[in-house]
Design a protein around this motif. Structure first.
Motif, PDB file in Angstrom:
ATOM      1  N   PRO A  30       0.858  -1.089  -0.089  1.00 40.80           N
ATOM      2  CA  PRO A  30       0.154   0.331   0.384  1.00 40.80           C
ATOM      3  C   PRO A  30       1.025   0.997   0.069  1.00 40.80           C
ATOM      4  N   VAL A  31      -0.122   2.642  -0.578  1.00 41.13           N
ATOM      5  CA  VAL A  31       0.897   3.440  -0.434  1.00 41.13           C
ATOM      6  C   VAL A  31       1.636   3.816   0.622  1.00 41.13           C
ATOM      7  N   GLY A  32       0.850   4.222   1.873  1.00 32.83           N
ATOM      8  CA  GLY A  32       1.406   3.976   3.551  1.00 32.83           C
ATOM      9  C   GLY A  32       2.959   3.487   3.677  1.00 32.83           C
ATOM     10  N   ILE A  33       2.593   2.005   3.079  1.00 30.53           N
ATOM     11  CA  ILE A  33       4.072   1.111   3.287  1.00 30.53           C
ATOM     12  C   ILE A  33       5.193   1.465   2.884  1.00 30.53           C
ATOM     13  N   GLN A  34       5.218   2.252   1.305  1.00 28.35           N
ATOM     14  CA  GLN A  34       5.485   2.704  -0.178  1.00 28.35           C
ATOM     15  C   GLN A  34       6.503   3.997   0.734  1.00 28.35           C
ATOM     16  N   LYS A  35       6.160   4.759   1.691  1.00 29.06           N
ATOM     17  CA  LYS A  35       6.127   5.668   1.955  1.00 29.06           C
ATOM     18  C   LYS A  35       6.795   5.671   3.369  1.00 29.06           C
ATOM     19  N   PRO A  41      13.478   3.575   6.534  1.00 27.74           N
ATOM     20  CA  PRO A  41      13.616   3.174   8.620  1.00 27.74           C
ATOM     21  C   PRO A  41      14.768   2.660   9.067  1.00 27.74           C
ATOM     22  N   MET A  42      15.332   2.290   8.216  1.00 29.82           N
ATOM     23  CA  MET A  42      16.839   1.583   9.245  1.00 29.82           C
ATOM     24  C   MET A  42      17.723   2.189   9.511  1.00 29.82           C
ATOM     25  N   ALA A  43      18.095   3.662   8.638  1.00 27.58           N
ATOM     26  CA  ALA A  43      18.721   4.341   9.251  1.00 27.58           C
ATOM     27  C   ALA A  43      17.655   5.387  10.569  1.00 27.58           C
ATOM     28  N   LEU A  44      16.830   5.783  10.959  1.00 27.03           N
ATOM     29  CA  LEU A  44      16.416   6.015  11.879  1.00 27.03           C
ATOM     30  C   LEU A  44      16.050   5.364  13.181  1.00 27.03           C
ATOM     31  N   ALA A  93      10.483  -2.887  11.338  1.00 30.10           N
ATOM     32  CA  ALA A  93       9.381  -2.747  10.422  1.00 30.10           C
ATOM     33  C   ALA A  93      10.463  -2.454   9.117  1.00 30.10           C
ATOM     34  N   GLY A  94      11.548  -2.079   8.942  1.00 28.71           N
ATOM     35  CA  GLY A  94      11.752  -1.007   7.650  1.00 28.71           C
ATOM     36  C   GLY A  94      12.341  -2.575   6.819  1.00 28.71           C
ATOM     37  N   LYS A  95      13.509  -3.688   7.714  1.00 31.68           N
ATOM     38  CA  LYS A  95      13.488  -5.052   7.325  1.00 31.68           C
ATOM     39  C   LYS A  95      11.890  -5.875   6.405  1.00 31.68           C
ATOM     40  N   SER A  96      11.088  -5.984   7.414  1.00 29.60           N
ATOM     41  CA  SER A  96       9.987  -7.022   6.604  1.00 29.60           C
ATOM     42  C   SER A  96       8.346  -6.276   6.070  1.00 29.60           C
ATOM     43  N   LEU A  97       8.662  -5.131   6.361  1.00 23.37           N
ATOM     44  CA  LEU A  97       7.003  -3.689   5.857  1.00 23.37           C
ATOM     45  C   LEU A  97       6.565  -4.235   6.443  1.00 23.37           C
ATOM     46  N   ASN A  98       5.609  -5.201   7.173  1.00 24.68           N
ATOM     47  CA  ASN A  98       4.661  -5.851   7.527  1.00 24.68           C
ATOM     48  C   ASN A  98       3.782  -4.699   8.450  1.00 24.68           C
ATOM     49  N   ARG A  99       2.562  -4.502   7.832  1.00 25.19           N
ATOM     50  CA  ARG A  99       1.565  -3.215   8.028  1.00 25.19           C
ATOM     51  C   ARG A  99       1.684  -2.871   9.447  1.00 25.19           C
TER      52      ARG A  99
END
Length: 161
Positions: A30-35, A41-44, A93-99
């Motif tokens: 989805p668009v939110g996960i793409q953003k 997220p890994m750096a953050l 979350a950055g590794k798996s992009l699970n909602r």
């Protein structure tokens, strides 16, 4: 490889074409996960973990002279735990992009931001001296000592770092 099947039933010819999806195609999110994934997220998460560790270590050093508002509040413990948890969840979350992980990471990042605002207020009050905790040199009959004011300078140095 595409395949086609032809069949004739009652004078009608039915042709079916099957085109398999390529093996290297990535699943669409989805668009939110793409953003979220474009926001690095890994750096953050890594930065949040480092900030949590620095908060804990500076807090331990400040706890030696325990007459500061920052030490009394215990922020160096619970704030550090919030930062480390938010950073770890953001990396996961950055590794798996699970909602579910992405939403949980964003919620915990907001909680960490609120904790940072609270810490800024606490350490600013501590550095400004508005809430003053007097200290005494117990070896010299409750007389004021120069070390009573060193915690203000020390707190200011920690806040600026």
């Amino acid at each position: 490889m595409s395949s086609s099947v032809s069949s004739t039933t009652g004078g009608v010819v039915v042709v079916t074409h099957v085109h398999p999806t390529p093996q290297s195609a990535e699943p669409t999110h989805p668009v939110g996960i793409q953003k979220f994934s474009k926001g690095r997220p890994m750096a953050l998460g890594t930065i949040q973990i480092i900030i949590g560790l620095m908060t804990l270590l500076f807090g331990i050093v400040m706890a030696i002279n325990a007459n500061t508002l920052g030490v009394f509040s215990g922020f160096f413990v619970w704030g550090a735990l919030i930062y480390i948890a938010a950073g770890s969840l953001t990396v996961a979350a950055g590794k798996s992009l699970n909602r579910c992980r992405v939403i949980a990471a964003l919620v915990l990042c907001v909680i960490a931001a609120v904790a940072a605002c609270i810490a800024t207020i606490l350490y600013s009050l501590d550095a400004s001296g508005i809430l003053y905790f007097p200290c005494y040199d117990y070896n010299h009959d409750y007389s004021w000592h120069n070390s009573c004011y060193t915690y203000k300078v020390f707190s200011l140095i920690v806040v600026l770092n």
